[in-house]
Design a protein around this motif. Structure first.
Motif, PDB file in Angstrom:
ATOM      1  N   VAL A  47     -64.521 -40.018  75.025  1.00  0.00           N
ATOM      2  CA  VAL A  47     -64.980 -38.980  73.930  1.00  0.00           C
ATOM      3  C   VAL A  47     -63.581 -38.988  72.987  1.00  0.00           C
ATOM      4  CG1 VAL A  47     -65.418 -36.706  73.740  1.00  0.00           C
ATOM      5  CG2 VAL A  47     -66.434 -37.597  75.829  1.00  0.00           C
ATOM      6  N   HIS A  48     -63.808 -38.901  71.910  1.00  0.00           N
ATOM      7  CA  HIS A  48     -63.013 -38.815  70.746  1.00  0.00           C
ATOM      8  C   HIS A  48     -63.285 -37.345  70.112  1.00  0.00           C
ATOM      9  CE1 HIS A  48     -62.178 -43.262  69.817  1.00  0.00           C
ATOM     10  NE2 HIS A  48     -61.851 -42.933  71.280  1.00  0.00           N
ATOM     11  N   GLN A  49     -62.292 -36.642  69.765  1.00  0.00           N
ATOM     12  CA  GLN A  49     -62.331 -35.601  68.961  1.00  0.00           C
ATOM     13  C   GLN A  49     -61.612 -35.799  67.478  1.00  0.00           C
ATOM     14  OE1 GLN A  49     -60.433 -31.948  70.539  1.00  0.00           O
ATOM     15  NE2 GLN A  49     -62.094 -31.908  72.487  1.00  0.00           N
ATOM     16  N   THR A  50     -62.427 -35.604  66.466  1.00  0.00           N
ATOM     17  CA  THR A  50     -61.627 -35.848  65.167  1.00  0.00           C
ATOM     18  C   THR A  50     -61.797 -34.512  64.267  1.00  0.00           C
ATOM     19  OG1 THR A  50     -62.668 -38.201  65.067  1.00  0.00           O
ATOM     20  CG2 THR A  50     -62.438 -37.182  62.811  1.00  0.00           C
ATOM     21  N   ASP A  51     -60.848 -34.435  63.337  1.00  0.00           N
ATOM     22  CA  ASP A  51     -60.774 -33.179  62.793  1.00  0.00           C
ATOM     23  C   ASP A  51     -60.222 -33.516  61.255  1.00  0.00           C
ATOM     24  OD1 ASP A  51     -61.197 -30.517  61.877  1.00  0.00           O
ATOM     25  OD2 ASP A  51     -59.178 -29.929  62.481  1.00  0.00           O
ATOM     26  N   LEU A  52     -60.497 -32.978  60.193  1.00  0.00           N
ATOM     27  CA  LEU A  52     -59.966 -33.115  58.886  1.00  0.00           C
ATOM     28  C   LEU A  52     -58.966 -31.754  58.462  1.00  0.00           C
ATOM     29  CD1 LEU A  52     -60.284 -34.604  56.091  1.00  0.00           C
ATOM     30  CD2 LEU A  52     -62.001 -32.719  55.477  1.00  0.00           C
ATOM     31  N   VAL A  53     -57.791 -32.265  58.161  1.00  0.00           N
ATOM     32  CA  VAL A  53     -56.654 -31.345  57.589  1.00  0.00           C
ATOM     33  C   VAL A  53     -56.444 -31.389  56.197  1.00  0.00           C
ATOM     34  CG1 VAL A  53     -54.605 -30.391  58.031  1.00  0.00           C
ATOM     35  CG2 VAL A  53     -55.493 -31.766  59.772  1.00  0.00           C
ATOM     36  N   GLY A  54     -56.836 -30.098  55.635  1.00  0.00           N
ATOM     37  CA  GLY A  54     -56.472 -30.221  54.277  1.00  0.00           C
ATOM     38  C   GLY A  54     -57.562 -29.483  53.324  1.00  0.00           C
ATOM     39  N   PRO A  55     -57.256 -29.407  52.006  1.00  0.00           N
ATOM     40  CA  PRO A  55     -56.223 -30.218  51.376  1.00  0.00           C
ATOM     41  C   PRO A  55     -54.556 -29.925  51.611  1.00  0.00           C
ATOM     42  CG  PRO A  55     -57.189 -28.743  49.748  1.00  0.00           C
ATOM     43  CD  PRO A  55     -58.062 -28.734  51.074  1.00  0.00           C
TER      44      PRO A  55
ATOM     45  N   VAL B 180     -68.931 -40.933  72.657  1.00  0.00           N
ATOM     46  CA  VAL B 180     -69.166 -39.660  72.014  1.00  0.00           C
ATOM     47  C   VAL B 180     -67.992 -39.418  70.920  1.00  0.00           C
ATOM     48  CG1 VAL B 180     -69.590 -37.256  72.242  1.00  0.00           C
ATOM     49  CG2 VAL B 180     -70.355 -38.686  73.878  1.00  0.00           C
ATOM     50  N   SER B 181     -68.406 -38.746  69.892  1.00  0.00           N
ATOM     51  CA  SER B 181     -67.530 -38.530  68.796  1.00  0.00           C
ATOM     52  C   SER B 181     -67.626 -36.994  68.402  1.00  0.00           C
ATOM     53  CB  SER B 181     -67.681 -39.549  67.563  1.00  0.00           C
ATOM     54  OG  SER B 181     -66.648 -38.997  66.650  1.00  0.00           O
ATOM     55  N   GLN B 182     -66.837 -36.126  68.763  1.00  0.00           N
ATOM     56  CA  GLN B 182     -67.153 -34.952  68.598  1.00  0.00           C
ATOM     57  C   GLN B 182     -66.267 -34.415  67.617  1.00  0.00           C
ATOM     58  OE1 GLN B 182     -66.933 -32.305  72.042  1.00  0.00           O
ATOM     59  NE2 GLN B 182     -65.347 -31.079  71.016  1.00  0.00           N
ATOM     60  N   LEU B 183     -66.670 -33.623  66.755  1.00  0.00           N
ATOM     61  CA  LEU B 183     -66.203 -33.084  65.147  1.00  0.00           C
ATOM     62  C   LEU B 183     -66.975 -31.894  64.682  1.00  0.00           C
ATOM     63  CD1 LEU B 183     -67.062 -35.440  62.358  1.00  0.00           C
ATOM     64  CD2 LEU B 183     -68.080 -35.643  64.696  1.00  0.00           C
ATOM     65  N   ASP B 184     -66.344 -31.127  63.832  1.00  0.00           N
ATOM     66  CA  ASP B 184     -67.076 -30.072  63.186  1.00  0.00           C
ATOM     67  C   ASP B 184     -67.906 -30.546  61.972  1.00  0.00           C
ATOM     68  OD1 ASP B 184     -65.420 -30.656  60.926  1.00  0.00           O
ATOM     69  OD2 ASP B 184     -64.076 -29.017  61.280  1.00  0.00           O
TER      70      ASP B 184
ATOM     71  N   PHE C 226     -71.635 -32.548  67.263  1.00  0.00           N
ATOM     72  CA  PHE C 226     -71.222 -31.462  66.215  1.00  0.00           C
ATOM     73  C   PHE C 226     -70.910 -30.244  67.125  1.00  0.00           C
ATOM     74  CE2 PHE C 226     -73.108 -34.797  63.587  1.00  0.00           C
ATOM     75  CZ  PHE C 226     -72.068 -35.039  62.841  1.00  0.00           C
ATOM     76  N   ILE C 227     -69.775 -29.569  67.125  1.00  0.00           N
ATOM     77  CA  ILE C 227     -69.596 -28.188  67.448  1.00  0.00           C
ATOM     78  C   ILE C 227     -70.139 -27.061  66.560  1.00  0.00           C
ATOM     79  CG2 ILE C 227     -67.584 -29.178  68.486  1.00  0.00           C
ATOM     80  CD1 ILE C 227     -65.823 -27.543  66.183  1.00  0.00           C
ATOM     81  N   PRO C 228     -70.345 -25.906  67.193  1.00  0.00           N
ATOM     82  CA  PRO C 228     -71.037 -25.020  66.716  1.00  0.00           C
ATOM     83  C   PRO C 228     -70.151 -24.553  65.222  1.00  0.00           C
ATOM     84  CG  PRO C 228     -70.605 -24.220  68.818  1.00  0.00           C
ATOM     85  CD  PRO C 228     -69.687 -25.510  68.615  1.00  0.00           C
ATOM     86  N   PRO C 229     -70.631 -24.195  64.010  1.00  0.00           N
ATOM     87  CA  PRO C 229     -69.973 -23.629  63.042  1.00  0.00           C
ATOM     88  C   PRO C 229     -69.163 -22.554  63.128  1.00  0.00           C
ATOM     89  CG  PRO C 229     -72.293 -24.297  62.439  1.00  0.00           C
ATOM     90  CD  PRO C 229     -72.139 -24.406  64.046  1.00  0.00           C
ATOM     91  N   GLY C 230     -67.923 -22.776  62.695  1.00  0.00           N
ATOM     92  CA  GLY C 230     -66.939 -21.557  62.702  1.00  0.00           C
ATOM     93  C   GLY C 230     -66.255 -21.160  64.026  1.00  0.00           C
ATOM     94  N   GLU C 231     -66.297 -22.251  64.879  1.00  0.00           N
ATOM     95  CA  GLU C 231     -65.549 -22.249  66.247  1.00  0.00           C
ATOM     96  C   GLU C 231     -64.677 -23.367  66.357  1.00  0.00           C
ATOM     97  OE1 GLU C 231     -68.182 -21.446  69.343  1.00  0.00           O
ATOM     98  OE2 GLU C 231     -69.751 -20.134  68.162  1.00  0.00           O
ATOM     99  N   PRO C 232     -63.716 -23.708  65.772  1.00  0.00           N
ATOM    100  CA  PRO C 232     -62.438 -24.595  66.181  1.00  0.00           C
ATOM    101  C   PRO C 232     -62.119 -24.538  67.365  1.00  0.00           C
ATOM    102  CG  PRO C 232     -61.600 -22.953  64.710  1.00  0.00           C
ATOM    103  CD  PRO C 232     -63.084 -22.775  64.767  1.00  0.00           C
ATOM    104  N   GLY C 233     -62.049 -23.822  68.142  1.00  0.00           N
ATOM    105  CA  GLY C 233     -61.526 -23.515  69.391  1.00  0.00           C
ATOM    106  C   GLY C 233     -62.546 -24.383  70.246  1.00  0.00           C
TER     107      GLY C 233
ATOM    108  N   GLU D 114     -56.973 -29.942  67.365  1.00  0.00           N
ATOM    109  CA  GLU D 114     -56.546 -28.757  66.730  1.00  0.00           C
ATOM    110  C   GLU D 114     -54.866 -28.828  67.104  1.00  0.00           C
ATOM    111  OE1 GLU D 114     -57.545 -27.184  64.164  1.00  0.00           O
ATOM    112  OE2 GLU D 114     -59.636 -27.185  64.331  1.00  0.00           O
ATOM    113  N   SER D 115     -54.743 -28.850  68.477  1.00  0.00           N
ATOM    114  CA  SER D 115     -53.195 -28.841  68.781  1.00  0.00           C
ATOM    115  C   SER D 115     -52.424 -30.060  68.283  1.00  0.00           C
ATOM    116  CB  SER D 115     -53.285 -29.049  70.495  1.00  0.00           C
ATOM    117  OG  SER D 115     -51.830 -29.105  71.075  1.00  0.00           O
ATOM    118  N   PHE D 116     -53.250 -31.264  68.217  1.00  0.00           N
ATOM    119  CA  PHE D 116     -52.488 -32.213  67.651  1.00  0.00           C
ATOM    120  C   PHE D 116     -52.293 -32.024  66.040  1.00  0.00           C
ATOM    121  CE2 PHE D 116     -52.588 -36.143  65.133  1.00  0.00           C
ATOM    122  CZ  PHE D 116     -51.845 -37.168  65.896  1.00  0.00           C
TER     123      PHE D 116
END
Length: 243
Positions: free
Chosen positions: A1-9, A63-67, A98-105, A111-113
Motif C-alpha cells: 500500500v502506498h499513500q500519496t499527497d500533494l503539498v502546495g502551492p 493499493v494507492s491511497q490518496l485524497d 480515495f479517502i473521505p473528503p476533508g479528512e486528511p487524518g 502527512e507526517s512525511f
C-alpha cells in the motif's frame, strides 16, 4: 500500500523572483521508503509523471491511497469521467483508494512525511528556485532512507532503515513493465489517450443525513439507515458499476 499527497502551492524566492511549485510525495507503508517529485503545476501530466517515477522506485502498489485531487479523481458536473491518471493506474493493476473528503487524518503517514519535509527542506534551507528545491529534497530523501524509522523493527522488517528494507524487498516488488512509457498513448498533438483497463477504484465516504454519498460527478444513494456511517463505494471498470 502506498499513500500519496500533494503539498502546495509553495513559493520560494531568488534573484529571478518568486517560484511557485507543488510537491508530490508517495510513501510505501511497508518499508517507509518515499519518492518525490517537484513540479510547477498539479495537472494530469504532473500526476502521471510522478506516479511513474514513484512506482519505478518503490514498485507498483496493490493499493494507492490518496485524497480527492480533481486531476486524479476525475468527475465533472455532467457525470463521472475516468481521468488519465486513473487510467494509468488501472492499466498497471493499481487499486485506487480515495479517502473521505476533508479528512486528511486518513492519510497520517504521508502527512507526517510532508511535515518532516517542510521542516527539513523549506524551513531550514534557502532555495532560490525549483532546481534548488529538487537538489535539497534529494539530500533529504537520502537522509530519510538512511535514518532509523520509529515504525520499523529489526525483528519484523529486518532493519530500521527504510532504504535497507526497500532494497531487501526489491525482488518481491512488482516493477513497471520494461520499456513502458506514455509515448505510445499520445496523439499527434501530444495529448494522452490511455485505454480503460479492467480494475477497481474505491471511494471511502460518510453517508449524509439524506442517505447519500458524494461521488465524482454526482451523489450515490445508500439509504437513510446508513446515515452517519462510512461505506466503501467501489467502481468496477469492466462492469461500469459502483457497488
Amino acid at each position: 500500500v502506498h499513500q500519496t499527497d500533494l503539498v502546495g502551492p509553495r513559493h520560494v524566492r531568488g534573484p529571478r523572483g518568486v517560484t511557485r511549485f507543488f510537491a508530490f510525495h508517495t510513501l510505501d507503508l511497508v518499508s517507509r521508503a518515499a519518492a518525490a517529485s517537484y513540479r510547477g503545476d498539479k495537472g494530469t501530466e504532473a500526476f502521471c509523471g510522478h506516479f511513474l517515477h514513484a512506482w519505478r522506485l518503490l514498485g507498483v502498489p496493490a493499493v494507492s491511497q490518496l485524497d480527492n485531487e480533481l486531476a486524479v479523481v476525475g468527475g465533472n458536473p455532467s457525470g463521472f469521467t475516468f481521468s488519465q491518471v486513473l487510467r494509468l493506474g488501472v492499466l498497471l493493476g493499481v487499486h485506487w483508494w480515495f479517502i473521505p473528503p476533508g479528512e486528511p487524518g486518513r492519510n497520517p503517514d504521508i502527512e507526517s512525511f510532508n511535515g518532516l519535509w517542510q521542516g527539513r527542506v523549506l524551513d531550514r534551507h534557502r532555495c532560490p528556485d525549483l532546481a534548488a528545491v529538487r537538489r535539497t529534497s534529494a539530500r533529504f530523501l537520502r537522509y530519510h532512507h538512511g535514518t532509523p524509522h520509529r515504525r520499523l523493527r529489526v525483528a519484523t522488517q529486518g532493519s530500521r532503515f527504510p532504504g535497507v528494507v526497500l532494497a531487501a524487498a526489491r525482488p518481491q516488488l512488482r516493477p513497471v513493465p520494461a520499456g513502458f512509457s506514455l509515448a505510445p498513448y499520445r496523439d499527434a498533438q501530444g495529448a494522452l489517450h490511455l485505454p480503460l483497463a479492467r480494475g477497481r477504484i474505491s471511494f471511502v465516504r460518510r453517508v449524509g443525513g439524506a442517505g447519500t454519498i458524494a461521488l465524482p460527478g454526482g451523489r450515490g444513494r445508500v439509504g437513510r439507515r446508513r446515515a452517519g456511517q462510512y461505506v466503501v463505494a467501489t467502481l468496477y471498470t469492466h462492469r461500469r458499476e459502483i457497488v
